[in-house]
Design an enzyme around this catalytic site. Sequence first.
Site, PDB file in Angstrom:
ATOM      1  N   ASN A  12       0.850  -1.195   0.000  1.00  0.00           N
ATOM      2  CA  ASN A  12       0.000   0.000   0.000  1.00  0.00           C
ATOM      3  C   ASN A  12       0.888   1.249   0.000  1.00  0.00           C
ATOM      4  O   ASN A  12       1.720   1.428   0.904  1.00  0.00           O
ATOM      5  CB  ASN A  12      -0.891  -0.053   1.249  1.00  0.00           C
ATOM      6  CG  ASN A  12      -1.829   1.130   1.349  1.00  0.00           C
ATOM      7  OD1 ASN A  12      -1.413   2.265   1.143  1.00  0.00           O
ATOM      8  ND2 ASN A  12      -3.082   0.881   1.661  1.00  0.00           N
ATOM      9  N   ASP A  14      -0.149   4.479  -0.036  1.00  0.00           N
ATOM     10  CA  ASP A  14      -0.870   5.691   0.380  1.00  0.00           C
ATOM     11  C   ASP A  14       0.041   6.712   1.064  1.00  0.00           C
ATOM     12  O   ASP A  14      -0.072   7.924   0.848  1.00  0.00           O
ATOM     13  CB  ASP A  14      -1.981   5.344   1.385  1.00  0.00           C
ATOM     14  CG  ASP A  14      -3.135   4.592   0.766  1.00  0.00           C
ATOM     15  OD1 ASP A  14      -3.164   4.457  -0.470  1.00  0.00           O
ATOM     16  OD2 ASP A  14      -4.001   4.127   1.529  1.00  0.00           O
ATOM     17  N   HIS A  15       0.907   6.204   1.948  1.00  0.00           N
ATOM     18  CA  HIS A  15       1.635   7.161   2.795  1.00  0.00           C
ATOM     19  C   HIS A  15       2.817   7.823   2.107  1.00  0.00           C
ATOM     20  O   HIS A  15       3.378   8.781   2.633  1.00  0.00           O
ATOM     21  CB  HIS A  15       1.981   6.530   4.132  1.00  0.00           C
ATOM     22  CG  HIS A  15       0.722   6.237   4.908  1.00  0.00           C
ATOM     23  ND1 HIS A  15      -0.276   7.184   5.053  1.00  0.00           N
ATOM     24  CD2 HIS A  15       0.267   5.124   5.498  1.00  0.00           C
ATOM     25  CE1 HIS A  15      -1.278   6.649   5.729  1.00  0.00           C
ATOM     26  NE2 HIS A  15      -0.980   5.398   6.013  1.00  0.00           N
ATOM     27  N   ARG A  23       3.659  18.780   1.836  1.00  0.00           N
ATOM     28  CA  ARG A  23       4.305  19.958   1.270  1.00  0.00           C
ATOM     29  C   ARG A  23       3.622  20.476   0.007  1.00  0.00           C
ATOM     30  O   ARG A  23       3.953  21.531  -0.497  1.00  0.00           O
ATOM     31  CB  ARG A  23       5.746  19.594   0.876  1.00  0.00           C
ATOM     32  CG  ARG A  23       6.766  19.787   1.974  1.00  0.00           C
ATOM     33  CD  ARG A  23       6.976  21.266   2.217  1.00  0.00           C
ATOM     34  NE  ARG A  23       7.840  21.474   3.356  1.00  0.00           N
ATOM     35  CZ  ARG A  23       9.129  21.744   3.279  1.00  0.00           C
ATOM     36  NH1 ARG A  23       9.747  21.804   2.114  1.00  0.00           N
ATOM     37  NH2 ARG A  23       9.812  21.961   4.371  1.00  0.00           N
ATOM     38  N   HIS A  48      -5.601   3.682  -1.753  1.00  0.00           N
ATOM     39  CA  HIS A  48      -6.948   4.020  -1.276  1.00  0.00           C
ATOM     40  C   HIS A  48      -7.274   5.446  -1.694  1.00  0.00           C
ATOM     41  O   HIS A  48      -6.657   6.404  -1.209  1.00  0.00           O
ATOM     42  CB  HIS A  48      -6.943   3.887   0.265  1.00  0.00           C
ATOM     43  CG  HIS A  48      -8.276   4.114   0.910  1.00  0.00           C
ATOM     44  ND1 HIS A  48      -8.464   4.003   2.258  1.00  0.00           N
ATOM     45  CD2 HIS A  48      -9.492   4.452   0.404  1.00  0.00           C
ATOM     46  CE1 HIS A  48      -9.726   4.252   2.567  1.00  0.00           C
ATOM     47  NE2 HIS A  48     -10.371   4.532   1.451  1.00  0.00           N
ATOM     48  N   ARG A  50      -9.465   8.108  -1.068  1.00  0.00           N
ATOM     49  CA  ARG A  50     -10.470   8.522  -0.078  1.00  0.00           C
ATOM     50  C   ARG A  50     -11.318   9.669  -0.616  1.00  0.00           C
ATOM     51  O   ARG A  50     -10.860  10.449  -1.450  1.00  0.00           O
ATOM     52  CB  ARG A  50      -9.774   8.991   1.208  1.00  0.00           C
ATOM     53  CG  ARG A  50      -9.360   7.857   2.112  1.00  0.00           C
ATOM     54  CD  ARG A  50      -8.767   8.405   3.402  1.00  0.00           C
ATOM     55  NE  ARG A  50      -8.640   7.355   4.379  1.00  0.00           N
ATOM     56  CZ  ARG A  50      -9.543   7.078   5.317  1.00  0.00           C
ATOM     57  NH1 ARG A  50     -10.633   7.789   5.419  1.00  0.00           N
ATOM     58  NH2 ARG A  50      -9.344   6.096   6.164  1.00  0.00           N
ATOM     59  N   ARG A  54      -7.079  12.717   0.959  1.00  0.00           N
ATOM     60  CA  ARG A  54      -6.016  13.141   1.883  1.00  0.00           C
ATOM     61  C   ARG A  54      -4.639  12.597   1.481  1.00  0.00           C
ATOM     62  O   ARG A  54      -3.631  13.182   1.840  1.00  0.00           O
ATOM     63  CB  ARG A  54      -6.347  12.736   3.319  1.00  0.00           C
ATOM     64  CG  ARG A  54      -6.277  11.248   3.566  1.00  0.00           C
ATOM     65  CD  ARG A  54      -6.486  10.908   5.020  1.00  0.00           C
ATOM     66  NE  ARG A  54      -7.840  11.162   5.463  1.00  0.00           N
ATOM     67  CZ  ARG A  54      -8.380  10.599   6.559  1.00  0.00           C
ATOM     68  NH1 ARG A  54      -7.646   9.796   7.309  1.00  0.00           N
ATOM     69  NH2 ARG A  54      -9.613  10.848   6.917  1.00  0.00           N
ATOM     70  N   GLU A  75      -8.564   0.577  -3.362  1.00  0.00           N
ATOM     71  CA  GLU A  75      -9.332   0.585  -2.110  1.00  0.00           C
ATOM     72  C   GLU A  75     -10.281   1.766  -2.136  1.00  0.00           C
ATOM     73  O   GLU A  75      -9.876   2.884  -2.477  1.00  0.00           O
ATOM     74  CB  GLU A  75      -8.347   0.761  -0.948  1.00  0.00           C
ATOM     75  CG  GLU A  75      -8.533  -0.198   0.172  1.00  0.00           C
ATOM     76  CD  GLU A  75      -7.591   0.121   1.288  1.00  0.00           C
ATOM     77  OE1 GLU A  75      -7.965   0.924   2.158  1.00  0.00           O
ATOM     78  OE2 GLU A  75      -6.481  -0.404   1.289  1.00  0.00           O
ATOM     79  N   THR A 106      -8.478   3.447   8.429  1.00  0.00           N
ATOM     80  CA  THR A 106      -9.704   2.638   8.379  1.00  0.00           C
ATOM     81  C   THR A 106      -9.852   1.901   9.707  1.00  0.00           C
ATOM     82  O   THR A 106      -9.095   0.982  10.006  1.00  0.00           O
ATOM     83  CB  THR A 106      -9.634   1.646   7.197  1.00  0.00           C
ATOM     84  OG1 THR A 106      -9.211   2.360   6.040  1.00  0.00           O
ATOM     85  CG2 THR A 106     -10.988   1.022   6.936  1.00  0.00           C
ATOM     86  N   GLU A 156     -11.106  -9.415   2.768  1.00  0.00           N
ATOM     87  CA  GLU A 156      -9.846  -9.103   3.440  1.00  0.00           C
ATOM     88  C   GLU A 156     -10.172  -8.973   4.921  1.00  0.00           C
ATOM     89  O   GLU A 156     -11.010  -8.158   5.315  1.00  0.00           O
ATOM     90  CB  GLU A 156      -9.236  -7.810   2.898  1.00  0.00           C
ATOM     91  CG  GLU A 156      -7.906  -7.487   3.600  1.00  0.00           C
ATOM     92  CD  GLU A 156      -7.124  -6.363   2.955  1.00  0.00           C
ATOM     93  OE1 GLU A 156      -7.129  -6.261   1.712  1.00  0.00           O
ATOM     94  OE2 GLU A 156      -6.512  -5.577   3.698  1.00  0.00           O
ATOM     95  N   HIS A 199      -3.974  -4.627   7.615  1.00  0.00           N
ATOM     96  CA  HIS A 199      -4.065  -3.535   8.581  1.00  0.00           C
ATOM     97  C   HIS A 199      -3.181  -3.764   9.803  1.00  0.00           C
ATOM     98  O   HIS A 199      -3.437  -4.661  10.585  1.00  0.00           O
ATOM     99  CB  HIS A 199      -5.488  -3.246   9.052  1.00  0.00           C
ATOM    100  CG  HIS A 199      -5.654  -1.814   9.445  1.00  0.00           C
ATOM    101  ND1 HIS A 199      -6.123  -0.849   8.589  1.00  0.00           N
ATOM    102  CD2 HIS A 199      -5.327  -1.175  10.573  1.00  0.00           C
ATOM    103  CE1 HIS A 199      -6.118   0.310   9.178  1.00  0.00           C
ATOM    104  NE2 HIS A 199      -5.627   0.147  10.386  1.00  0.00           N
ATOM    105  N   GLY A 200      -2.177  -2.926   9.901  1.00  0.00           N
ATOM    106  CA  GLY A 200      -1.327  -2.919  11.092  1.00  0.00           C
ATOM    107  C   GLY A 200      -0.237  -3.970  11.101  1.00  0.00           C
ATOM    108  O   GLY A 200       0.455  -4.119  12.107  1.00  0.00           O
TER     109      GLY A 200
HETATM  110  N1  PXP Z   1      -5.935  -3.182   3.885  1.00  0.00           N
HETATM  111  C1  PXP Z   1      -6.905  -2.249   3.984  1.00  0.00           C
HETATM  112  C2  PXP Z   1      -8.257  -2.598   3.476  1.00  0.00           C
HETATM  113  C3  PXP Z   1      -6.630  -0.979   4.536  1.00  0.00           C
HETATM  114  O1  PXP Z   1      -7.619  -0.066   4.645  1.00  0.00           O
HETATM  115  C4  PXP Z   1      -5.323  -0.685   4.940  1.00  0.00           C
HETATM  116  C5  PXP Z   1      -5.010   0.679   5.474  1.00  0.00           C
HETATM  117  O2  PXP Z   1      -5.138   1.612   4.475  1.00  0.00           O
HETATM  118  C6  PXP Z   1      -4.341  -1.671   4.787  1.00  0.00           C
HETATM  119  C7  PXP Z   1      -4.685  -2.917   4.284  1.00  0.00           C
HETATM  120  C8  PXP Z   1      -2.935  -1.418   5.161  1.00  0.00           C
HETATM  121  O3  PXP Z   1      -2.818  -1.167   6.510  1.00  0.00           O
HETATM  122  P1  PXP Z   1      -1.471  -0.633   7.094  1.00  0.00           P
HETATM  123  O4  PXP Z   1      -1.194   0.667   6.417  1.00  0.00           O
HETATM  124  O5  PXP Z   1      -1.749  -0.494   8.553  1.00  0.00           O
HETATM  125  O6  PXP Z   1      -0.420  -1.677   6.786  1.00  0.00           O
END
Ligand code: PXP
Length: 257
Positions: A12, A14-15, A23, A48, A50, A54, A75, A106, A156, A199-200
């Site tokens: 993922n 996203d970050h 910035r 994702h 959103r 964001r 996502e 999430t 998932e 997640h996590g």
């Molecule tokens: N799967 C889903 C459906 C999520 O919403 C997320 C968080 O965006 C992740 C996986 C990844 O989670 P993490 O960023 O905590 O590894």
Amino acid sequence: MPAIPPLRLGVNVDHVATLRNARGGRVPDPVRAALLAIEAGADGITAHLREDRRHIRDEDMARLKAEISKPLNFEMAATAEMLQIALATQPHAACLVPERRTEVTTEGGLDVIGQRDALGPFIARLNDAGIRVSLFIAADPAQIEMAAKLKSPVIEIHVGAWCDAVVEGQKQKAEAEWQRIVAGAKLAQSAGLEVHAGHGLDYVTAEAISALPEIVELNIGHFMMGEAIFVGLPQTIRDMRAAMDRGRKSLRGHVRS
Ligand code: PXP
């Protein structure tokens, strides 16, 4: 003993976009991160989009689809706007997640039972378009059964509560959550669903969960992007892959009932 299916790593990104957006401007580029992750061994890329944009933005999703060589997992919340974008983007997969504006990430799984009337036709539209639907849900038997009933091919499992309990050293809670995940994964597989988890996850929890043969894909973002700051993204991907392989290998010689 039945063959153990391979385990895919979905990264993922996203970050990377979160950091870019802090910035403004164009760097760091989530598409560059996706390409690097694939080169280092990722099996797919998750992003994702959103409602509040964001992190990932519309043009990121379009570029990911155009530029990456591995499956794109889009996502999204189950809204009319996102359905339109997903149908136009044609990703390999769409993972439907609950979304609240005020949440940091999430926070829980989808309430498939409560939203079944809306989700049924939504899933059907994506299925008809050849987009592989995944529902992000807790390892709750009733939710899992409803996911199968609504003809989602994939779920998932939200493993965030288990991961948090492991990290916080809450042994009893971690064990209870783990048992829920194990039972949920088995139930889902027996209901004909493909099972993913996310997640996590970090190296420790990813290694542990890789020992569940029902799970065929892990989607991981935050921990790996944090690690990448210190050791680089390719090394992080290789280390995560190695943790997953260790977990998967631990299955050899074990016949699970
Ligand atoms: N799967 C889903 C459906 C999520 O919403 C997320 C968080 O965006 C992740 C996986 C990844 O989670 P993490 O960023 O905590 O590894």
